[in-house]
Scaffold this motif. Structure first.
Motif, PDB file in Angstrom:
ATOM      1  N   THR A   1       2.316  18.328  49.348  1.00  0.00           N
ATOM      2  CA  THR A   1       3.172  18.204  50.527  1.00  0.00           C
ATOM      3  C   THR A   1       3.415  16.730  50.816  1.00  0.00           C
ATOM      4  O   THR A   1       2.469  15.956  50.977  1.00  0.00           O
ATOM      5  N   LEU A   2       4.684  16.344  50.894  1.00  0.00           N
ATOM      6  CA  LEU A   2       5.046  14.971  51.195  1.00  0.00           C
ATOM      7  C   LEU A   2       5.321  14.814  52.694  1.00  0.00           C
ATOM      8  O   LEU A   2       5.476  15.804  53.412  1.00  0.00           O
ATOM      9  N   ASP A   3       5.373  13.563  53.138  1.00  0.00           N
ATOM     10  CA  ASP A   3       5.583  13.308  54.564  1.00  0.00           C
ATOM     11  C   ASP A   3       6.317  11.992  54.735  1.00  0.00           C
ATOM     12  O   ASP A   3       6.745  11.377  53.748  1.00  0.00           O
ATOM     13  N   GLU A   4       6.451  11.545  55.993  1.00  0.00           N
ATOM     14  CA  GLU A   4       7.268  10.353  56.242  1.00  0.00           C
ATOM     15  C   GLU A   4       6.631   9.075  55.726  1.00  0.00           C
ATOM     16  O   GLU A   4       7.308   8.050  55.611  1.00  0.00           O
ATOM     17  N   THR A   5       5.338   9.116  55.388  1.00  0.00           N
ATOM     18  CA  THR A   5       4.698   7.906  54.869  1.00  0.00           C
ATOM     19  C   THR A   5       4.805   7.801  53.357  1.00  0.00           C
ATOM     20  O   THR A   5       4.447   6.771  52.782  1.00  0.00           O
ATOM     21  N   THR A   6       5.293   8.844  52.683  1.00  0.00           N
ATOM     22  CA  THR A   6       5.395   8.849  51.226  1.00  0.00           C
ATOM     23  C   THR A   6       6.489   7.885  50.774  1.00  0.00           C
ATOM     24  O   THR A   6       7.583   7.845  51.350  1.00  0.00           O
ATOM     25  N   THR A   7       6.202   7.136  49.714  1.00  0.00           N
ATOM     26  CA  THR A   7       7.154   6.173  49.164  1.00  0.00           C
ATOM     27  C   THR A   7       7.515   6.544  47.736  1.00  0.00           C
ATOM     28  O   THR A   7       6.871   7.393  47.104  1.00  0.00           O
ATOM     29  N   ALA A   8       8.533   5.880  47.219  1.00  0.00           N
ATOM     30  CA  ALA A   8       8.905   6.084  45.823  1.00  0.00           C
ATOM     31  C   ALA A   8       7.757   5.695  44.900  1.00  0.00           C
ATOM     32  O   ALA A   8       7.514   6.336  43.866  1.00  0.00           O
ATOM     33  N   ALA A   9       7.031   4.642  45.265  1.00  0.00           N
ATOM     34  CA  ALA A   9       5.882   4.232  44.458  1.00  0.00           C
ATOM     35  C   ALA A   9       4.813   5.327  44.443  1.00  0.00           C
ATOM     36  O   ALA A   9       4.149   5.547  43.417  1.00  0.00           O
ATOM     37  N   ASP A  10       4.644   6.010  45.567  1.00  0.00           N
ATOM     38  CA  ASP A  10       3.685   7.114  45.608  1.00  0.00           C
ATOM     39  C   ASP A  10       4.068   8.206  44.619  1.00  0.00           C
ATOM     40  O   ASP A  10       3.198   8.839  44.007  1.00  0.00           O
ATOM     41  N   LEU A  11       5.385   8.454  44.467  1.00  0.00           N
ATOM     42  CA  LEU A  11       5.826   9.494  43.522  1.00  0.00           C
ATOM     43  C   LEU A  11       5.427   9.141  42.100  1.00  0.00           C
ATOM     44  O   LEU A  11       5.031  10.024  41.317  1.00  0.00           O
ATOM     45  N   SER A  12       5.531   7.886  41.752  1.00  0.00           N
ATOM     46  CA  SER A  12       5.135   7.473  40.396  1.00  0.00           C
ATOM     47  C   SER A  12       3.671   7.785  40.144  1.00  0.00           C
ATOM     48  O   SER A  12       3.296   8.280  39.067  1.00  0.00           O
ATOM     49  N   VAL A  13       2.820   7.534  41.140  1.00  0.00           N
ATOM     50  CA  VAL A  13       1.398   7.832  40.995  1.00  0.00           C
ATOM     51  C   VAL A  13       1.187   9.345  40.943  1.00  0.00           C
ATOM     52  O   VAL A  13       0.362   9.847  40.173  1.00  0.00           O
TER      53      VAL A  13
END
Length: 964
Positions: free
Chosen positions: A425-437
């Motif tokens: 589950t993603l949220d407003e603090t998730t970044t594009a960099a987080d997706l890579s991880v």
């Protein structure tokens, strides 16, 4: 100045906090004792507390610690928590709390020390904030009416179930349908509530709804594993089958999803946590409850409405008596007493700050990142359970073991389903960099997925997880309030403008009987915004919350020693929830002993209305025990009724000291009578502030008590919540307190269902009570109780020559509060307790508790935090008001034209060009030197309650009125 030759250990002033918390200094104490007519504080306690229940020793707690020492130790515990990147979801999300709201609301005593807005003239700021919250919820859900918050999503769903039953006159069924994709903690709470209501729960796929014989149904939107489905046909079929429907909705999801009201829902519930409120290991967070206009008089909790004041100006108030259904006592279907006002205001201000455009940007970004994640996983051959989503994906046929290992390496929390599926589950603090991880974790680091490339593909191909028929088409937050405050400067001024319309502990003592408005020290409040406490998911692995658990265990140990019980359950997140949880524990224990037939609950006639309401919710039959002329429980009536019902007696609910503010000498005998007749003793902890360090309910006969941490143990009221109501129980009840399906609690029966959405209730505010006890120490806690009793007796003594004091103990003293009888004055002058309450506003005070426990009275509780100066200021105001009443009695002022019936007076009154009253403007607005020195202005004149009830408007005023 001479050198101080004391040893260094003596220079460490561990008592400093005690002296700052307790208002009166040594000289003030001595002077007050002289007024009361006793020589020493121990002498007053000897006269007040019955000798057979006194503790006779100091509490086995450490000595007081300094503020710096306590905060250092709490920081040590906080560092033992591990704040990971969390994608668990399941109703709880990372969020960004705008700094302007954190500093000026959450961390501002002008907001968190205010009381529930029962006196609307001095609460217009909070009321406007809550009206914003209601408007926000109505807009996003598409419903016609919303309340001002409930405790959490799970209990809101339970309230919805009860509302469906009492409102659905067409169905005779005793069954309630729950879709199998409802959040597990919600289902857990529903099972507990349904069992004692006598409802059957039918848990099945949502598609089965139309084929079941039920009175109501709960659907999740989106489902707990992320699926977004069009519910309109299901809701239509349910309506045709005479089934009332409730939708539990994600508040951020509703920014992009078609609103449940447009789909045909009867009720919509959910949690506003992700609108800027930290997860805090489970709370506090403001749940929402929205419904149709036809159900408005059955809505649980509080509703803020628009009314008029005596000059015809718009004024806000708590509308209708639905705000506290427990006034119906044993006929109640809800015992709601506490809301989450502070958190509702924060969520509402989050919406004001961002507006429709800002929320749409946040929600769209969350959804787009989720879609990018989904597309990348698909390209790598990962199977998704659903073809639709808002922010949550469920991965099937995944190698959960490998993924879990990689997630731990990257300090990432995912959700792990029992069948091996993985939830993200993603949220407003998730970044594009987080997706890579996340791609590294979910598919392995050898992948060649590029987030920018995937994003280009998603945009170019128009990929979305929201089906077309589920996409929101309507506008929301169109009211100017949600469009005006975009800059921080404007937002800051708006928050300050509202704060200035509210009276709080920052202005004066709030002398509410039974509500214990005491110091909420800044040092106690500091830790709640530390990331290590604020940003822990309630369902995070236990090894990431080691500091939290140690702090909770230590607080439980403190409370065990303070109460004389052997176990503490921290789950109930309000006092009324604690009542219910305590009675449920009794019922479970008795059932385990083969005595499940015991269902009679004895309740004194003076009891707070939540007591009989809680008993009714626990499927108990209430039998009222009478009180004698002195306000004590009539022991002979208790004997007769306990003996009469001995074969079916389950429990008695006692408040101690009594609701009348007296230490009843017969408390041990009352407990013995009930035990001898096979019952259990529940002792309401509302008045625990008069017991700490002097006596313990677990010693004189209690089997269970709830503790109002928002009263005795310094968690602030927050303008009507948050609260916490943990229960202390004897060892035989310990296995039967509430467990939790997601985070099981050791030592508790696995079948003991939850009463709240998380295992430890509103865990993020527990450090407040921990710090209070730690910094006070055993001696400081006892002194606080003694001073609370002294302050109350001092007020009673100063006022007894002017007002009748209704109840006193056998030696002529009161406990920690006293009741002023206004009825003789009303008979002689026509002046009522409400007139006195409103007039006190002109003197700069909140009113005492009105007409409880006796109609026509005022119940005053000064607490230990108030200095003699402030208490004298209050007494002087009350004496001056008595002189004003005398002027009415003597005919100096007409009964319909005097400063009492015209109170409160606003700044506009002073500018009235047509002032034609029997008293001067100065007397009306500045009745004392203290008022002249530091004037608090009521924002509106006296509010018309009847008009507001008859003309219910619970949304923001129309745009035309706003322009005017």
């Amino acid at each position: 100045m001479a050198l101080d030759n004391r040893r260094l250990t003596e220079l460490a002033d561990h008592d400093a906090f005690v002296h700052r918390h307790n208002g009166p200094d040594a000289d003030e104490v001595q002077g007050m004792l002289e007024t009361v007519g006793v020589d020493t504080l121990p002498s007053l306690i000897e006269k007040t507390v019955p000798p057979d229940i006194r503790l006779g020793r100091e509490l086995a707690l450490d000595g007081p610690r300094s503020e710096a020492e306590a905060l250092d130790y709490l920081k040590h515990l906080a560092r033992q928590n591990k704040v990971c990147k969390t994608y668990i979801g399941q109703g709880y999300h990372n969020t960004h709390l705008p700094a302007v709201i954190q500093r000026n609301v959450l961390e501002n005593p002008g907001w968190y020390t205010a009381y529930t807005p029962y006196q609307p003239e001095i609460a217009q700021g909070r009321l406007e904030g809550l009206l914003n919250f209601q408007q926000m919820v109505m807009d996003l859900t598409g419903m016609e009416l919303a309340n001002a918050s409930l405790l959490d999503e799970a209990t809101a769903a339970a309230e919805a179930m009860a509302l469906c039953k009492r409102a659905n006159k067409k169905s005779k069924s005793q069954a309630f349908f729950v879709a199998d994709d409802v959040l597990p903690q919600t289902l857990d709470v529903l099972r507990t509530r349904a069992y004692y209501f006598g409802f059957e729960l039918v848990v099945a796929p949502a598609e089965d709804l139309a084929h079941t014989d039920v009175f109501g149904a709960l659907l999740q939107y989106p489902g707990q594993s992320g699926q977004v489905r069009d519910l309109s046909s299901l809701l239509s079929q349910a309506r045709d089958a005479n089934i009332m429907t409730c939708v539990a909705a994600d508040i951020m999801g509703l920014v992009l999803l078609k609103e449940p009201g447009a789909l045909g829902a009867d009720i919509v519930v959910g949690n506003t946590q992700r609108f800027g409120v930290p997860m805090g290991y489970g709370g506090p967070h403001a749940a929402f409850f929205a419904t149709t206009d036809k159900l408005k008089r059955s809505v649980p909790g509080r509703i803020i409405g628009v009314s008029k004041d005596t000059h015809g100006n718009d004024a806000l108030r708590m509308a209708m008596q639905t705000r506290e259904q427990h006034i119906r006592r044993e006929k109640a279907t809800s015992n709601i007493c506490t809301a989450q006002a502070l958190l509702a205001n924060i969520a509402g201000f989050y919406a004001v700050y961002h507006g429709q455009e800002g929320l749409h940007t946040i929600a769209s970004r969350i959804h787009r990142l989720t879609t990018v994640l989904a597309e990348g996983l698909r390209q790598r051959g990962v199977h998704l359970a659903h073809d639709s989503w808002f922010d949550t994906l469920r991965l099937t046929d995944a190698d959960a073991g490998k993924i879990h290992g990689r997630a731990l390496t990257h300090d990432i929390n995912l959700r792990y389903f029992e069948d091996g599926d993985i939830g993200v589950t993603l949220d407003e603090t998730t970044t594009a960099a987080d997706l890579s991880v996340l791609f590294d974790v979910l598919v392995g680091e050898e992948h060649d997925l590029s987030v920018p490339t995937l994003d280009e593909q998603v945009v170019a191909q128009g990929i979305t997880g929201i089906p077309g028929e589920c996409q929101r088409q309507s506008e929301f937050l169109t009211h100017p309030t949600f469009q005006r405050y975009r800059s921080e400067t404007e937002m800051l001024r708006y928050l300050k403008r509202l704060e200035n319309r509210d009276l709080s502990l920052t202005h004066s003592m709030i002398p509410l009987g039974s509500c214990t408005m005491k110091l909420n020290a800044t040092s106690e409040m500091v830790p709640i915004t530390w990331p290590e406490f604020a940003n822990i998911h309630p369902f995070a692995p236990s090894d990431q919350a080691v500091g939290y658990q140690q702090m909770i265990d230590e607080l439980a140990a403190f409370l065990v020693e303070i109460t004389g019980y052997e176990h503490i359950s921290m789950q109930p997140n309000s006092g009324a929830q604690g009542e219910y949880a305590g009675l449920v524990a009794i019922r479970r224990y008795q059932a385990a002993q083969g005595e499940g037939h015991r269902d009679i609950c004895l309740i004194p006639s003076s009891a707070h209305g939540t007591n009989p309401a809680s008993a009714a919710m626990a499927h108990m039959n209430v039998v009222v025990v009478e009180c004698d002329d002195d306000g004590n429980i009539d022991l002979e009536d208790l004997r007769l009724k306990a003996d009469k019902h001995r074969d079916s007696l389950s429990a008695i609910m006692l408040t101690y000291p009594s609701t009348h503010g007296v230490f009843e000498a017969g408390i041990r005998e009352a407990c013995r009578i009930v035990h001898d007749n096979g019952g259990q003793v529940y002792i309401d902890g509302a008045n625990m502030n008069a017991q700490v360090g002097l006596t313990r309910p677990g010693d004189f006969g209690g089997d269970v008590s709830h503790l109002n941490l928002h009263k005795t143990f310094c968690i602030p009221h927050g303008g009507g919540g948050p609260g916490m109501g943990p229960i202390g129980v004897k060892s035989h009840l310990a296995p039967h307190v509430s467990n939790h399906v997601v985070t099981p609690i050791q030592g508790v029966e696995t079948t003991a269902g939850a009463v709240s959405a998380t295992a430890y209730g509103s865990a993020s505010i527990l450090p407040i009570s921990w710090a209070y006890i730690k910094m006070m120490g055993a001696r400081g806690l006892r002194q606080a109780t003694e001073l609370a009793i002294l302050n109350a007796n001092y007020i009673a003594k100063r006022l007894e020559a002017h007002y009748p004091i209704l109840y006193k103990g056998t030696n002529g003293t009161v406990a920690h509060e006293c009741i002023i009888d206004v009825r003789p004055l009303k008979a002689s002058s026509g002046i009522s307790e409400e007139d006195i309450a409103k007039r006190l506003m002109d003197y700069g005070f909140h009113a005492p508790t009105m007409s409880f426990p006796v109609p026509g009275t005022l119940m005053v509780e000064p607490t230990e935090s108030e200095s003699r100066y402030e208490i004298d200021r209050f007494c002087d105001a009350m004496i001056a008001i008595r002189e004003e009443i005398a002027n009415v009695e003597k005919g100096v002022w007409p009964a319909d034209d005097n400063p009492l019936v015209k109170a409160p007076h606003t700044m506009a009154d002073l500018m009235d060009a047509h002032w034609e009253r029997a008293y001067s403007r100065e007397l009306g607005a500045f009745p004392s030197q203290a008022a002249k020195a530091a004037k608090f202005w009521p924002a509106v004149n006296r509010v018309d309650n009847v008009f507001g009830d008859r003309n219910l408007i619970c949304s923001c005023p129309s745009i035309d009125e706003y322009r005017d």
